[in-house]
Design a protein around this motif. Structure first.
Motif, PDB file in Angstrom:
ATOM      1  N   HIS A   1       0.907  -1.082  -0.045  1.00 44.12           N
ATOM      2  CA  HIS A   1      -0.056   0.010  -0.014  1.00 44.12           C
ATOM      3  C   HIS A   1       1.083   1.263  -0.034  1.00 44.12           C
ATOM      4  O   HIS A   1       0.583   2.230  -0.672  1.00 44.12           O
ATOM      5  CB  HIS A   1      -1.092  -0.083   1.167  1.00 44.12           C
ATOM      6  N   ASP A   2       2.149   1.171   0.594  1.00 49.03           N
ATOM      7  CA  ASP A   2       2.692   2.563   0.666  1.00 49.03           C
ATOM      8  C   ASP A   2       3.984   2.397  -0.049  1.00 49.03           C
ATOM      9  O   ASP A   2       4.892   3.089  -0.224  1.00 49.03           O
ATOM     10  CB  ASP A   2       3.330   2.821   2.229  1.00 49.03           C
TER      11      ASP A   2
ATOM     12  N   HIS B   1       2.174   9.978  -2.406  1.00 51.41           N
ATOM     13  CA  HIS B   1       2.743   8.418  -2.470  1.00 51.41           C
ATOM     14  C   HIS B   1       1.541   7.406  -2.774  1.00 51.41           C
ATOM     15  O   HIS B   1       1.894   6.397  -3.627  1.00 51.41           O
ATOM     16  CB  HIS B   1       3.097   7.776  -1.070  1.00 51.41           C
TER      17      HIS B   1
ATOM     18  N   HIS C   1      -5.870   3.834  -0.123  1.00 56.17           N
ATOM     19  CA  HIS C   1      -6.207   3.644   1.221  1.00 56.17           C
ATOM     20  C   HIS C   1      -6.407   5.184   2.028  1.00 56.17           C
ATOM     21  O   HIS C   1      -6.633   5.232   3.259  1.00 56.17           O
ATOM     22  CB  HIS C   1      -5.086   2.708   1.857  1.00 56.17           C
ATOM     23  N   HIS C   2      -6.008   6.227   1.429  1.00 55.26           N
ATOM     24  CA  HIS C   2      -6.225   7.530   1.928  1.00 55.26           C
ATOM     25  C   HIS C   2      -7.371   8.006   1.130  1.00 55.26           C
ATOM     26  O   HIS C   2      -7.680   9.265   1.437  1.00 55.26           O
ATOM     27  CB  HIS C   2      -5.086   8.389   1.594  1.00 55.26           C
TER      28      HIS C   2
ATOM     29  N   ASP D   1      -4.884   0.493   7.757  1.00 55.39           N
ATOM     30  CA  ASP D   1      -3.766   1.306   8.025  1.00 55.39           C
ATOM     31  C   ASP D   1      -3.944   2.057   9.172  1.00 55.39           C
ATOM     32  O   ASP D   1      -3.105   2.533  10.016  1.00 55.39           O
ATOM     33  CB  ASP D   1      -3.920   2.257   6.855  1.00 55.39           C
TER      34      ASP D   1
HETATM   35 FE   LIG Z   1      -0.171   5.731   2.934  1.00 55.61          FE
END
Ligand SMILES: [Fe+2]
Ligand SMILES: [Fe+2]
Ligand SMILES: [Fe+2]
Length: 419
Positions: A269-270, A298, A322-323, A351
């Protein structure tokens, strides 16, 4: 669904993650792989070694990408400077991998000098041929400048390499390079961004015709490690998010294969954080607006990398959104809640849960009660999915076990200096 991915598709996409910087993509790994494969073809290296060579070239600086100091050095270093640390670090990352272990020795020696003056002490033919080729290809790539006409650069680049022949580079390889470098097409291919898709199509695979889902999980774990090492704040964050995501997917009745895909999304995810300098990720105080804008890029890079992998369109969304938030005010895609898939909602809840329950150098892990209170507040504010958060806290013993595991791992990571 039988999940299969072609190794060259996966590796060529993930090698872009090694290029991420604030100045855009350099394609260093792609170009090094192309140069290396041309040298190999010219000297008649056998098919098997050529494939090891191309995959190793696509990943050769993997040991440098967690540190921007290392990464910056590789754009400017002079031959003979101490750049061995990242080669050894790359070897360590790959050596135990079932999928990439056979690339490890090549990566380890990719800066070894022909004359034996490197720390490994290897000289001449004792240095793996694949490493010798990458060493030369890497140097040629570093000497090229994007803004200058490639044919104006050609004579200077070739003479610079000839001067180092016999000291740093295998003289036979330098000779081979000079022979095929007469072809204009070689230089045109190097600077033609549209050529690379053809190049990757021609690579078969190094004995592994496909990666199955378990292969991809373990490869994603390597990338999770390099992402988490970019900051001492995030010792085992990606693995924690993967575990919690898998737990939540199971609660929603996902199949075994889907649970593994959610886990992969959590691990990746990151991934786009490799585009953010360590100074920003590690900054203890308040971030400036500009730094915040850089951090918020990101998930964009996570998406643009993962979407290049065939069969990964859902995983790319689950990982990279995810954000994004239910109220549509998330970033960077501002996906409306109605389009936000369950998998993305799961990774997003995981997260937040992991971030709150892991130790950070500047604060201890929050208690389960505090975490639940904050997360329920985020549900009320339209940020997190209500049913996924409810699943997380409905089985309070499992949630506590998860939180304890995360906090213990983050303690170990901080104590061990993982970062
Ligand atoms: Fe993130
Ligand atoms: Fe390198
Ligand atoms: Fe390199």
């Amino acid at each position: 669904m039988i999940f299969k991915i072609h190794p060259s598709n996966l590796v060529s996409a993930l090698s872009i993650a090694l290029e991420l910087s604030t100045n855009g993509l350099s394609r260093h790994h792609w170009r090094t792989a192309l140069i290396a494969s041309r040298i190999a073809r010219h000297i008649g290296l056998d098919e098997w070694q050529r494939q090891i060579l191309v995959y190793a070239a696509l990943l050769h600086d993997i040991g440098a990408v967690s540190s921007w100091t290392e990464k910056r050095k590789l754009n400017t270093f002079r031959v003979g400077e101490d750049v061995y640390h990242h080669a050894e670090a790359g070897y360590e990352l790959l050596k135990d991998s079932q999928q990439f272990g056979m690339l490890a020795e090549t990566v380890r020696h990719h800066h070894d000098n022909w004359d034996g003056s490197s720390p490994s002490g290897l000289a001449g033919d004792d240095i793996p041929i694949t490493s010798r080729i990458i060493n030369l290809a890497d140097r040629l790539e570093v000497l090229l400048h994007d803004r200058e006409d490639i044919f104006k650069q050609r004579p200077n680049v070739l003479s610079a390499l000839r001067e180092l022949s016999g000291h740093y580079f295998d003289p036979e390889l330098v000779k081979a390079l000079h022979e095929f470098a007469r072809q204009e097409s070689f230089w045109l291919d190097l600077v033609n961004p549209h050529y690379y898709q053809n190049f990757f199509r021609q690579i078969d695979s190094y004995g592994r015709m496909v990666f199955d889902i378990d292969d991809v999980v373990t490869i994603a774990e390597i990338f999770a490690t390099i992402v988490d090492r970019t900051s001492s704040f995030t010792g085992t964050h990606s693995r924690g998010v993967a575990e919690v995501s898998a737990f939540l997917a199971k609660a929603k009745g996902y199949s075994q294969e889907e649970i593994k895909l959610v886990k992969i999304a959590g691990l990746f995810h990151d991934l786009g954080k490799l585009a953010i300098p360590n100074e920003i990720l590690e900054k203890p105080g308040k971030l400036t607006d500009q730094e915040l804008a850089i951090i918020r890029q990101h998930p964009y890079y996570t998406y643009r990398i993962l979407e290049q992998i065939d069969g990964f369109s859902l995983v790319a969304e689950w990982a990279a959104f995810h954000h994004e938030t239910i109220d549509g005010a998330g970033y960077p895609f501002r996906v409306p809640g109605t389009s936000l898939r369950l998998g993305s909602r799961i990774v997003s809840v995981a997260d937040v849960f992991v971030a709150l329950t892991e130790n950070r150098p500047y604060r201890a892990a929050l208690s389960l009660q505090e975490t639940a209170k904050i997360m329920r507040g985020m549900v009320s504010n339209g940020k997190l999915d209500a049913s996924v958060v409810a699943d997380l806290f409905s089985d309070i013993d499992s949630a506590r076990t998860l939180a304890e595991q995360i906090s213990a791992k983050s303690c170990e990571a901080i104590a061990g200096g993982a970062g």
